[in-house]
Scaffold this motif. Structure first.
Motif, PDB file in Angstrom:
ATOM      1  N   ILE A  40      -2.814   2.465  21.455  1.00  0.00           N
ATOM      2  CA  ILE A  40      -2.366   1.071  21.495  1.00  0.00           C
ATOM      3  C   ILE A  40      -1.872   0.632  20.123  1.00  0.00           C
ATOM      4  O   ILE A  40      -2.608   0.624  19.141  1.00  0.00           O
ATOM      5  CB  ILE A  40      -3.506   0.137  21.968  1.00  0.00           C
ATOM      6  N   GLY A  41      -0.571   0.283  20.060  1.00  0.00           N
ATOM      7  CA  GLY A  41       0.013  -0.244  18.830  1.00  0.00           C
ATOM      8  C   GLY A  41       0.082   0.761  17.687  1.00  0.00           C
ATOM      9  O   GLY A  41       0.061   0.363  16.517  1.00  0.00           O
ATOM     10  N   ALA A  42       0.177   2.058  18.007  1.00  0.00           N
ATOM     11  CA  ALA A  42       0.207   3.063  16.950  1.00  0.00           C
ATOM     12  C   ALA A  42       1.257   4.123  17.257  1.00  0.00           C
ATOM     13  O   ALA A  42       1.576   4.385  18.411  1.00  0.00           O
ATOM     14  CB  ALA A  42      -1.168   3.721  16.799  1.00  0.00           C
ATOM     15  N   ASN A  43       1.761   4.747  16.209  1.00  0.00           N
ATOM     16  CA  ASN A  43       2.705   5.851  16.374  1.00  0.00           C
ATOM     17  C   ASN A  43       1.947   7.070  16.887  1.00  0.00           C
ATOM     18  O   ASN A  43       0.981   7.513  16.261  1.00  0.00           O
ATOM     19  CB  ASN A  43       3.388   6.163  15.038  1.00  0.00           C
ATOM     20  N   MET A 181       7.224   0.549  24.359  1.00  0.00           N
ATOM     21  CA  MET A 181       8.378   1.455  24.304  1.00  0.00           C
ATOM     22  C   MET A 181       9.053   1.561  25.665  1.00  0.00           C
ATOM     23  O   MET A 181      10.283   1.559  25.758  1.00  0.00           O
ATOM     24  CB  MET A 181       7.946   2.832  23.806  1.00  0.00           C
ATOM     25  N   VAL A 182       8.258   1.663  26.738  1.00  0.00           N
ATOM     26  CA  VAL A 182       8.827   1.721  28.082  1.00  0.00           C
ATOM     27  C   VAL A 182       9.522   0.400  28.412  1.00  0.00           C
ATOM     28  O   VAL A 182      10.632   0.386  28.961  1.00  0.00           O
ATOM     29  CB  VAL A 182       7.732   2.030  29.123  1.00  0.00           C
ATOM     30  N   ARG A 231      10.593   7.362  22.300  1.00  0.00           N
ATOM     31  CA  ARG A 231       9.902   7.865  21.104  1.00  0.00           C
ATOM     32  C   ARG A 231      10.848   8.661  20.217  1.00  0.00           C
ATOM     33  O   ARG A 231      10.744   8.611  18.973  1.00  0.00           O
ATOM     34  CB  ARG A 231       8.724   8.735  21.535  1.00  0.00           C
ATOM     35  N   LEU A 232      11.765   9.379  20.832  1.00  0.00           N
ATOM     36  CA  LEU A 232      12.673  10.255  20.071  1.00  0.00           C
ATOM     37  C   LEU A 232      13.889   9.526  19.524  1.00  0.00           C
ATOM     38  O   LEU A 232      14.686  10.134  18.784  1.00  0.00           O
ATOM     39  CB  LEU A 232      13.122  11.420  20.961  1.00  0.00           C
TER      40      LEU A 232
END
Length: 233
Positions: A40-43, A181-182, A231-232
């Protein structure tokens, strides 16, 4: 199912991402809990994967993830009882993970604390291993009972994303976690929606792609393809 005009372009866009079944899975329920909380909320690559690998190494687990078919046959190397026995407080876990992140910026707790709370809740409900987690997935009432308590742990994200993601990691192919991101990818593709509607969209897309490709494309496959593409970027 023939996609209607509103989701037809979305189905095409997801198809171009070539959604595929899960290739790797954590071999322990403890690793699934760590992933669900720290995500959650992290790379993911910079923070989450290193956290799981550090804990795995602390338990002498050299290969924390493997093919799902292999993971299904394995005994859980780090059941939750072992995790709770070794890390009796958040600071003990922080020492190993080298991660002091909070679950949220307002009213959050250390993610290490949230991991131990999750582990204690699951342990109390008799879900201590990855096999127990998979067995629980076939019992909707048990999942609902566990979810009811898990939601009390601060910082779970919008619409219970953290809980849904945990069940996904355990092996639920129908649950999806439309995180930021989604949602961002959906918005760029003409669907600026909330988490609830995003879940419905991803299920509709999975049904359409299953018909189109003549193979099962699960909601998890769709969610992960979108998440990985974003992500990419």
């Amino acid at each position: 199912m023939t996609p209607n005009d509103s989701i037809g372009p979305l189905v095409d866009a997801v198809a171009s991402l070539d959604p595929q079944p899960r290739e790797r899975q954590w071999v322990s329920l403890s690793f699934c809990v760590l992933d669900a909380v720290y995500s959650i909320g992290a790379n993911y690559d910079h923070h989450v994967v290193p956290v799981v690998k550090r804990v795995a190494a602390d338990f002498g687990v050299d290969t924390p993830a493997t093919a799902p078919a292999v993971a299904t046959l394995m005994a859980d190397p780090v059941p939750l009882g072992a995790l709770l026995h070794r890390y009796t407080n958040p600071d003990a876990l922080i020492t190993v993970t080298d991660n002091r992140q909070y679950t949220s910026t307002r009213g959050g707790i250390r993610k290490a604390d949230a991991v131990l709370r999750y582990a204690e809740i699951l342990n109390r409900h008799g879900v201590v291993s990855l096999a127990d987690g998979r067995a629980a997935l076939s019992d909707d009432q048990k999942v609902e009972q566990i979810d009811h308590v898990l939601r009390t742990v601060p910082g779970e994200g919008a619409a219970g994303v953290r809980r849904g993601y945990l069940w996904m990691l355990i092996g639920d192919q129908q649950t999806v976690k439309p995180d930021r991101m989604v949602l961002r990818w959906l918005a760029r593709n003409g669907h600026n929606v909330d988490v609830g509607r995003a879940r419905s969209l991803l299920r509709e897309v999975s049904e359409s792609l299953t018909d189109r490709l003549d193979r099962v494309v699960s909601p998890w496959d769709v969610d992960h393809a979108i998440w990985n593409a974003e992500r990419l970027r």
